[in-house]
Design a protein around this motif. Structure first.
Motif, PDB file in Angstrom:
ATOM      1  N   LYS A 150       0.866  -1.183   0.000  1.00  0.00           N
ATOM      2  CA  LYS A 150       0.000   0.000   0.000  1.00  0.00           C
ATOM      3  C   LYS A 150       0.895   1.223   0.000  1.00  0.00           C
ATOM      4  O   LYS A 150       1.962   1.211   0.622  1.00  0.00           O
ATOM      5  CB  LYS A 150      -0.874   0.065   1.250  1.00  0.00           C
ATOM      6  CG  LYS A 150      -1.859  -1.033   1.424  1.00  0.00           C
ATOM      7  CD  LYS A 150      -2.725  -0.813   2.643  1.00  0.00           C
ATOM      8  CE  LYS A 150      -1.932  -0.874   3.922  1.00  0.00           C
ATOM      9  NZ  LYS A 150      -2.732  -0.855   5.126  1.00  0.00           N
ATOM     10  N   GLU A 151       0.425   2.271  -0.668  1.00  0.00           N
ATOM     11  CA  GLU A 151       1.165   3.523  -0.570  1.00  0.00           C
ATOM     12  C   GLU A 151       0.257   4.702  -0.880  1.00  0.00           C
ATOM     13  O   GLU A 151      -0.805   4.534  -1.484  1.00  0.00           O
ATOM     14  CB  GLU A 151       2.384   3.535  -1.480  1.00  0.00           C
ATOM     15  CG  GLU A 151       2.110   3.438  -2.954  1.00  0.00           C
ATOM     16  CD  GLU A 151       3.402   3.399  -3.763  1.00  0.00           C
ATOM     17  OE1 GLU A 151       3.727   4.431  -4.356  1.00  0.00           O
ATOM     18  OE2 GLU A 151       4.047   2.340  -3.800  1.00  0.00           O
ATOM     19  N   GLY A 152       0.674   5.871  -0.417  1.00  0.00           N
ATOM     20  CA  GLY A 152      -0.020   7.108  -0.701  1.00  0.00           C
ATOM     21  C   GLY A 152      -1.045   7.532   0.326  1.00  0.00           C
ATOM     22  O   GLY A 152      -1.641   8.598   0.191  1.00  0.00           O
ATOM     23  N   ARG A 153      -1.257   6.740   1.323  1.00  0.00           N
ATOM     24  CA  ARG A 153      -2.316   7.017   2.295  1.00  0.00           C
ATOM     25  C   ARG A 153      -2.097   8.336   3.040  1.00  0.00           C
ATOM     26  O   ARG A 153      -3.043   9.077   3.285  1.00  0.00           O
ATOM     27  CB  ARG A 153      -2.388   5.847   3.272  1.00  0.00           C
ATOM     28  CG  ARG A 153      -3.525   5.879   4.228  1.00  0.00           C
ATOM     29  CD  ARG A 153      -4.802   5.482   3.499  1.00  0.00           C
ATOM     30  NE  ARG A 153      -5.930   5.589   4.370  1.00  0.00           N
ATOM     31  CZ  ARG A 153      -6.634   4.569   4.789  1.00  0.00           C
ATOM     32  NH1 ARG A 153      -6.322   3.342   4.415  1.00  0.00           N
ATOM     33  NH2 ARG A 153      -7.677   4.745   5.563  1.00  0.00           N
ATOM     34  N   ALA A 154      -0.861   8.643   3.372  1.00  0.00           N
ATOM     35  CA  ALA A 154      -0.571   9.833   4.178  1.00  0.00           C
ATOM     36  C   ALA A 154      -0.973  11.123   3.472  1.00  0.00           C
ATOM     37  O   ALA A 154      -1.523  12.027   4.095  1.00  0.00           O
ATOM     38  CB  ALA A 154       0.910   9.876   4.544  1.00  0.00           C
ATOM     39  N   LYS A 155      -0.728  11.196   2.165  1.00  0.00           N
ATOM     40  CA  LYS A 155      -1.061  12.422   1.431  1.00  0.00           C
ATOM     41  C   LYS A 155      -2.531  12.461   1.028  1.00  0.00           C
ATOM     42  O   LYS A 155      -3.102  13.527   0.889  1.00  0.00           O
ATOM     43  CB  LYS A 155      -0.183  12.551   0.184  1.00  0.00           C
ATOM     44  CG  LYS A 155       1.226  13.002   0.485  1.00  0.00           C
ATOM     45  CD  LYS A 155       1.984  13.241  -0.778  1.00  0.00           C
ATOM     46  CE  LYS A 155       2.196  14.729  -0.927  1.00  0.00           C
ATOM     47  NZ  LYS A 155       2.979  15.067  -2.096  1.00  0.00           N
ATOM     48  N   GLY A 156      -3.112  11.319   0.762  1.00  0.00           N
ATOM     49  CA  GLY A 156      -4.520  11.273   0.408  1.00  0.00           C
ATOM     50  C   GLY A 156      -4.834  11.811  -0.975  1.00  0.00           C
ATOM     51  O   GLY A 156      -5.959  12.204  -1.256  1.00  0.00           O
ATOM     52  N   GLU A 157      -3.833  11.841  -1.869  1.00  0.00           N
ATOM     53  CA  GLU A 157      -4.051  12.288  -3.249  1.00  0.00           C
ATOM     54  C   GLU A 157      -4.215  11.115  -4.203  1.00  0.00           C
ATOM     55  O   GLU A 157      -4.939  11.195  -5.176  1.00  0.00           O
ATOM     56  CB  GLU A 157      -2.880  13.160  -3.719  1.00  0.00           C
ATOM     57  CG  GLU A 157      -2.742  14.451  -2.950  1.00  0.00           C
ATOM     58  CD  GLU A 157      -1.523  15.244  -3.355  1.00  0.00           C
ATOM     59  OE1 GLU A 157      -0.568  14.660  -3.928  1.00  0.00           O
ATOM     60  OE2 GLU A 157      -1.514  16.459  -3.106  1.00  0.00           O
TER      61      GLU A 157
END
Length: 112
Positions: free
Chosen positions: A68-75
Protein backbone atom coordinates in the motif's frame (compact mmCIF):
# COMPACT_ATOMS: atom_id res chain seq x y z
CA UNK A 1 -8.41 -15.05 -10.05
CA UNK A 2 -12.07 -14.85 -9.29
CA UNK A 3 -13.70 -11.93 -11.13
CA UNK A 4 -16.32 -11.77 -8.36
CA UNK A 5 -13.86 -9.98 -6.06
CA UNK A 6 -13.25 -7.31 -8.72
CA UNK A 7 -17.01 -6.76 -8.99
CA UNK A 8 -17.18 -6.62 -5.20
CA UNK A 9 -14.52 -3.88 -5.09
CA UNK A 10 -16.35 -1.94 -7.79
CA UNK A 11 -19.57 -2.14 -5.77
CA UNK A 12 -17.81 -1.20 -2.52
CA UNK A 13 -16.43 1.93 -4.18
CA UNK A 14 -19.78 2.71 -5.76
CA UNK A 15 -21.59 2.27 -2.43
CA UNK A 16 -19.32 4.92 -0.89
CA UNK A 17 -19.89 7.36 -3.77
CA UNK A 18 -16.55 7.05 -5.57
CA UNK A 19 -16.58 8.85 -8.92
CA UNK A 20 -15.72 7.55 -12.40
CA UNK A 21 -14.95 3.95 -11.41
CA UNK A 22 -13.13 2.07 -14.17
CA UNK A 23 -12.03 -1.56 -14.32
CA UNK A 24 -9.21 -2.46 -16.68
CA UNK A 25 -8.29 -6.04 -17.49
CA UNK A 26 -4.52 -5.81 -17.92
CA UNK A 27 -3.41 -9.44 -17.73
CA UNK A 28 -2.74 -9.69 -21.47
CA UNK A 29 -0.36 -6.72 -21.49
CA UNK A 30 1.44 -6.96 -18.13
CA UNK A 31 2.36 -9.43 -15.42
CA UNK A 32 1.87 -6.79 -12.71
CA UNK A 33 -1.78 -7.76 -12.13
CA UNK A 34 -4.88 -9.10 -13.82
CA UNK A 35 -7.06 -6.05 -13.11
CA UNK A 36 -6.75 -2.39 -12.21
CA UNK A 37 -9.69 -0.80 -10.44
CA UNK A 38 -9.48 3.00 -10.71
CA UNK A 39 -11.71 5.49 -8.91
CA UNK A 40 -11.82 9.13 -7.86
CA UNK A 41 -12.52 10.44 -4.38
CA UNK A 42 -13.75 13.96 -3.73
CA UNK A 43 -11.33 14.79 -0.89
CA UNK A 44 -8.51 13.22 1.10
CA UNK A 45 -11.08 12.26 3.76
CA UNK A 46 -13.26 10.59 1.12
CA UNK A 47 -10.26 8.80 -0.41
CA UNK A 48 -9.25 7.46 3.01
CA UNK A 49 -12.84 6.36 3.73
CA UNK A 50 -12.95 4.52 0.38
CA UNK A 51 -9.66 2.79 1.20
CA UNK A 52 -10.81 1.84 4.69
CA UNK A 53 -14.04 0.38 3.32
CA UNK A 54 -12.30 -1.68 0.63
CA UNK A 55 -9.49 -2.81 2.89
CA UNK A 56 -11.73 -3.87 5.80
CA UNK A 57 -14.18 -5.72 3.57
CA UNK A 58 -11.40 -7.54 1.72
CA UNK A 59 -9.63 -8.36 4.99
CA UNK A 60 -12.85 -9.94 6.24
CA UNK A 61 -12.81 -12.02 3.02
CA UNK A 62 -9.18 -13.05 3.75
CA UNK A 63 -7.50 -10.71 1.26
CA UNK A 64 -4.63 -8.52 2.46
CA UNK A 65 -2.68 -6.12 0.27
CA UNK A 66 0.91 -7.03 -0.40
CA UNK A 67 1.69 -3.33 -0.77
CA UNK A 68 0.00 0.00 0.00
CA UNK A 69 1.17 3.52 -0.57
CA UNK A 70 -0.02 7.11 -0.70
CA UNK A 71 -2.32 7.02 2.29
CA UNK A 72 -0.57 9.83 4.18
CA UNK A 73 -1.06 12.42 1.43
CA UNK A 74 -4.52 11.27 0.41
CA UNK A 75 -4.05 12.29 -3.25
CA UNK A 76 -3.51 8.85 -4.75
CA UNK A 77 -3.73 5.63 -2.79
CA UNK A 78 -2.55 2.37 -4.30
CA UNK A 79 -3.53 -0.97 -2.80
CA UNK A 80 -1.79 -3.91 -4.47
CA UNK A 81 -3.50 -7.25 -3.90
CA UNK A 82 -1.25 -9.00 -6.47
CA UNK A 83 -4.02 -10.16 -8.83
CA UNK A 84 -5.69 -6.77 -8.74
CA UNK A 85 -4.57 -3.24 -7.92
CA UNK A 86 -6.91 -0.59 -6.55
CA UNK A 87 -6.05 3.03 -7.42
CA UNK A 88 -8.03 5.78 -5.70
CA UNK A 89 -7.16 9.31 -6.81
CA UNK A 90 -8.28 12.84 -6.23
CA UNK A 91 -9.45 14.46 -9.50
CA UNK A 92 -6.24 16.42 -10.10
CA UNK A 93 -3.91 13.43 -9.68
CA UNK A 94 -6.16 11.19 -11.74
CA UNK A 95 -6.10 13.65 -14.62
CA UNK A 96 -2.33 14.08 -14.28
CA UNK A 97 -1.47 10.37 -14.31
CA UNK A 98 -4.32 9.36 -16.66
CA UNK A 99 -3.89 5.61 -16.18
CA UNK A 100 -6.66 4.93 -18.67
CA UNK A 101 -4.50 6.50 -21.40
CA UNK A 102 -1.29 4.80 -20.24
CA UNK A 103 -3.07 1.42 -20.19
CA UNK A 104 -5.24 2.10 -23.25
CA UNK A 105 -4.38 -1.34 -24.66
CA UNK A 106 -6.15 -2.92 -21.70
CA UNK A 107 -9.68 -4.26 -21.95
CA UNK A 108 -12.18 -1.88 -20.34
CA UNK A 109 -14.63 -3.96 -18.31
CA UNK A 110 -18.21 -2.87 -17.74
CA UNK A 111 -19.65 -3.79 -14.35
CA UNK A 112 -23.42 -3.90 -14.10
Amino acid sequence: MNFDIVKKIYNLLDDKKAKDIVVLKVNRITTVADYFIIATGTSSTHINALCDHVEKTLFDAHFTPKHKEGRAKGEWVLMDYQDFVVHIFNAEMRAYYNLERIWSDAEFITIV
